[in-house]
Enzyme design. Structure first.
Site, PDB file in Angstrom:
ATOM      1  N   LYS A  95       0.632 -12.829  21.314  1.00  0.00           N
ATOM      2  CA  LYS A  95      -0.208 -13.601  22.235  1.00  0.00           C
ATOM      3  C   LYS A  95      -0.386 -15.067  21.794  1.00  0.00           C
ATOM      4  O   LYS A  95      -0.278 -15.978  22.619  1.00  0.00           O
ATOM      5  CB  LYS A  95      -1.582 -12.926  22.337  1.00  0.00           C
ATOM      6  CG  LYS A  95      -2.414 -13.404  23.497  1.00  0.00           C
ATOM      7  CD  LYS A  95      -1.991 -12.700  24.754  1.00  0.00           C
ATOM      8  CE  LYS A  95      -2.828 -13.048  25.947  1.00  0.00           C
ATOM      9  NZ  LYS A  95      -2.461 -12.206  27.089  1.00  0.00           N
TER      10      LYS A  95
ATOM     11  N   CYS B 129       0.831  -1.207   0.000  1.00  0.00           N
ATOM     12  CA  CYS B 129       0.000   0.000   0.000  1.00  0.00           C
ATOM     13  C   CYS B 129       0.869   1.263   0.000  1.00  0.00           C
ATOM     14  O   CYS B 129       1.591   1.498  -0.954  1.00  0.00           O
ATOM     15  CB  CYS B 129      -0.979  -0.050   1.178  1.00  0.00           C
ATOM     16  SG  CYS B 129      -2.339   1.109   0.957  1.00  0.00           S
TER      17      CYS B 129
ATOM     18  N   HIS C 172      -3.489  -5.264   0.351  1.00  0.00           N
ATOM     19  CA  HIS C 172      -2.941  -5.759   1.613  1.00  0.00           C
ATOM     20  C   HIS C 172      -2.924  -7.289   1.650  1.00  0.00           C
ATOM     21  O   HIS C 172      -3.958  -7.898   1.923  1.00  0.00           O
ATOM     22  CB  HIS C 172      -3.781  -5.240   2.788  1.00  0.00           C
ATOM     23  CG  HIS C 172      -3.617  -3.779   3.021  1.00  0.00           C
ATOM     24  ND1 HIS C 172      -2.614  -3.266   3.810  1.00  0.00           N
ATOM     25  CD2 HIS C 172      -4.301  -2.713   2.550  1.00  0.00           C
ATOM     26  CE1 HIS C 172      -2.695  -1.944   3.824  1.00  0.00           C
ATOM     27  NE2 HIS C 172      -3.710  -1.579   3.060  1.00  0.00           N
TER      28      HIS C 172
ATOM     29  N   ASP D  29       0.067 -14.956  30.300  1.00  0.00           N
ATOM     30  CA  ASP D  29       1.417 -14.398  30.154  1.00  0.00           C
ATOM     31  C   ASP D  29       2.284 -14.691  31.381  1.00  0.00           C
ATOM     32  O   ASP D  29       3.395 -15.199  31.258  1.00  0.00           O
ATOM     33  CB  ASP D  29       1.376 -12.882  29.924  1.00  0.00           C
ATOM     34  CG  ASP D  29       0.608 -12.520  28.664  1.00  0.00           C
ATOM     35  OD1 ASP D  29       0.394 -13.422  27.838  1.00  0.00           O
ATOM     36  OD2 ASP D  29       0.212 -11.356  28.523  1.00  0.00           O
TER      37      ASP D  29
ATOM     38  N   GLU E 212      -1.679  -9.090   3.885  1.00  0.00           N
ATOM     39  CA  GLU E 212      -1.689  -9.582   5.276  1.00  0.00           C
ATOM     40  C   GLU E 212      -3.099  -9.763   5.843  1.00  0.00           C
ATOM     41  O   GLU E 212      -3.273 -10.470   6.826  1.00  0.00           O
ATOM     42  CB  GLU E 212      -0.877  -8.633   6.181  1.00  0.00           C
ATOM     43  CG  GLU E 212      -1.508  -7.260   6.447  1.00  0.00           C
ATOM     44  CD  GLU E 212      -1.272  -6.241   5.343  1.00  0.00           C
ATOM     45  OE1 GLU E 212      -0.930  -6.634   4.218  1.00  0.00           O
ATOM     46  OE2 GLU E 212      -1.447  -5.037   5.592  1.00  0.00           O
TER      47      GLU E 212
END
Ligand code: XMP
Length: 511
Positions: free
Chosen positions: A367, A80, A167, A225, A169
């Protein structure tokens, strides 16, 4: 380790690009476009990706990068804004497109190209732009087009320069993963050495070397975490690690015991575990307090005080563990921060604990990678896939004053809700779901008696980043069942409401 560098020009998908590359088993880091050429050389990336961004490349103050980056002999993929920047920097022309494109777009691959190996000639891509490449630079060939965008993609194969106006992704680009995989494997020549098993092995070794015989302190919340960080350290240094778990009486039903079961004396790991039961102290501090920010502040400050007292008993430690993960690192590096609510996490601890150094064993993980590492380490699935739970706990899911009785009500209602969601098999589809206690009482009738009791609010949201969220469309049968059970089984509740608000304008939590 082989690395792909994502150079961030302010695009909203910067983290997504990095995650997708890592899904290809290639390590990837995001850096702001302001890093120097010397820093890039030091990183020695196998490839570079320019992100999108909100600017127009032909405006004077838009972000650019010095020409030297094109002389490094490293393949570059511009996406982009990044594609326009590549075109502009190398002598092409960028201008406002006669027609802006936004959303799903049919694209035609017009020339065989390594980026499009095994990609269909007609394919769907995600477009979001008002500028476009009007003329490609010398040496480049147009490789794809859409009905309104003559340069949907271009490349200069010999130099390893590739650019896509769309894009790759985002999931809406149906063959985007194939294209990114082509870039990292076929164009950059990566071998794919980023695997969670090797991360775990390597990190344990590094922690051992770094810590030696030192003492380490970790604030354990039972969230994914801090649990994964604690287990990594336990595997590395065993009893040199002490975990302090503050049970503030604002946890979900049975949660304190569940954490103790896994990490305590009879648990699975070699470490020192201290559970501090301070519920009464918390309830006393919260008595009569109704304002959300004040509640958050009290809960956060009290946490620090309790932790400080425990740390003093343990004595001087060498290292303090923090469960920082990669999105925090990226966001703080780029100078963004959320200000809607004062979040309480262990970030405040360094000021009160005497230690030599902070250890952040998860600072390079997303995560989902933390979860994979957790499974690799053999942590029970109910901890690894636990939904997010805020530091202030049920304190911010009880509107108004927090009392022991209200904590009990919301714990019971929430447990029923979670049980039924799991039974219906929809728990893994939802981003977050919980029961909250409204401070509203209303009239009802049960048997032949008038009741005047509390209303429970149920919340369930779909979200990928927790920055925005949609209220989930829960099946009516599930809501109906949960409502019946809560009203029948939880004393003090005679009404159940479902929260249909998205974020924005709502937030996920109630306070
Ligand atoms: P909101 O309510 O801001 O929540 O839409 C977004 C996500 O953040 C969690 N949350 C917190 N997490 N400390 C945390 O560690 C906090 O103080 C806190 N407040 C909200 C919330 O559960 C949701 O996942």
């Amino acid at each position: 380790m082989e690395t792909i560098l994502v150079l961030d020009f302010g695009g909203q998908y910067n983290q997504l690009i990095a995650r997708r590359v890592r899904e290809c088993n290639v390590y990837c880091e995001v850096k702001p476009y302001t890093i120097s050429l010397a820093e890039i050389k030091a990183l020695a990336p196998k490839g570079i990706i320019f992100t999108g961004g909100p600017n127009s490349v032909y405006e004077d103050d838009s972000p650019r990068y010095e020409a030297g980056i094109f002389e490094l002999g490293i393949p570059i993929l511009g996406i982009c804004y990044g594609s326009q920047l590549m075109a502009y920097s190398l002598g092409g022309e960028v201008s406002t497109a006669p027609v802006s494109e936004y959303g799903h777009t049919q694209m035609t691959v017009t020339k065989a190209d390594p980026l499009f190996t095994e990609v269909a000639t007609e394919t769907i891509v995600w477009m979001s732009h008002t500028d476009y490449i009007a003329k490609v630079p010398a040496g480049f060939a147009v490789t794809a087009e859409t009905a309104t965008c003559p340069v949907a993609a271009m490349s200069y194969e010999e130099k390893g320069f590739y650019a896509t106006q769309f894009h790759p992704e985002v999931m809406h680009t149906t063959e985007g993963m194939k294209m990114l995989s082509n870039f990292v494997y076929r164009i950059c020549g990566c071998a794919g050495d980023w695997k969670m098993s090797s991360f775990v092995e390597r990190t344990i070794k590094e922690l051992q070397e770094k810590i030696g015989t030192g003492k380490v302190l970790c604030a354990l919340s039972g969230g994914v975490d801090s649990s994964v960080a604690a287990v990594l350290l336990s595997k590395a240094i065993g009893k040199q690690l002490t975990c302090v778990f503050v049970d503030h009486g604002l946890l979900r039903k049975n949660e304190g015991d569940e954490v103790e079961e896994v990490f305590g004396k009879n648990g699975h790991y070699e470490l020192n575990f201290i559970r501090v039961n301070v519920r009464d102290r918390y309830y006393a501090k919260l008595k009569g307090v109704t304002e959300p920010e004040e509640k958050r502040k009290i809960i956060g400050e009290e946490f620090i005080r309790v932790f400080e007292e425990e740390a003093k008993k343990i004595g001087a430690v060498d290292f303090l563990v923090q469960g920082t993960i990669y999105p925090d690192v990226i966001e703080s590096g780029l100078g963004k921060s959320a200000v809607i609510k004062s979040h309480h996490n262990v970030g405040g601890l360094p000021k009160v604990v005497e230690f030599k150094e902070i250890i952040e064993p998860l600072r390079m993980l997303f995560k989902d990678e933390v979860r994979k590492a957790g499974l690799e380490l053999g942590i029970p699935e109910h901890l690894v896939f636990r939904q997010p739970f805020p530091g202030p706990g049920l304190g911010i899911r009880i509107i108004g004053e927090v009392t022991e009785e209200k904590v009990h009500i919301v714990q019971e209602a929430d447990a029923i809700y979670r049980e039924e969601i799991a039974k219906a098999g929809i728990d893994t589809e939802l981003g977050q779901y919980f029961a909250a206690l409204t401070n509203m009482r209303s009239v009802g009738v049960m048997g032949d008696f008038r009741t005047y009791d509390y209303a429970i609010a149920l919340r369930a949201v779909n979200t990928s980043d927790f920055m925005t969220a949609d209220a989930a469309k829960l099946p009516w049968e599930v809501l109906h069942k949960v409502t019946n059970r809560i009203v029948n089984e939880v004393k003090g509740v005679n009404r159940v409401l479902y929260d249909c608000t998205g974020k924005p304008p709502g937030t996920i939590e109630f306070e």
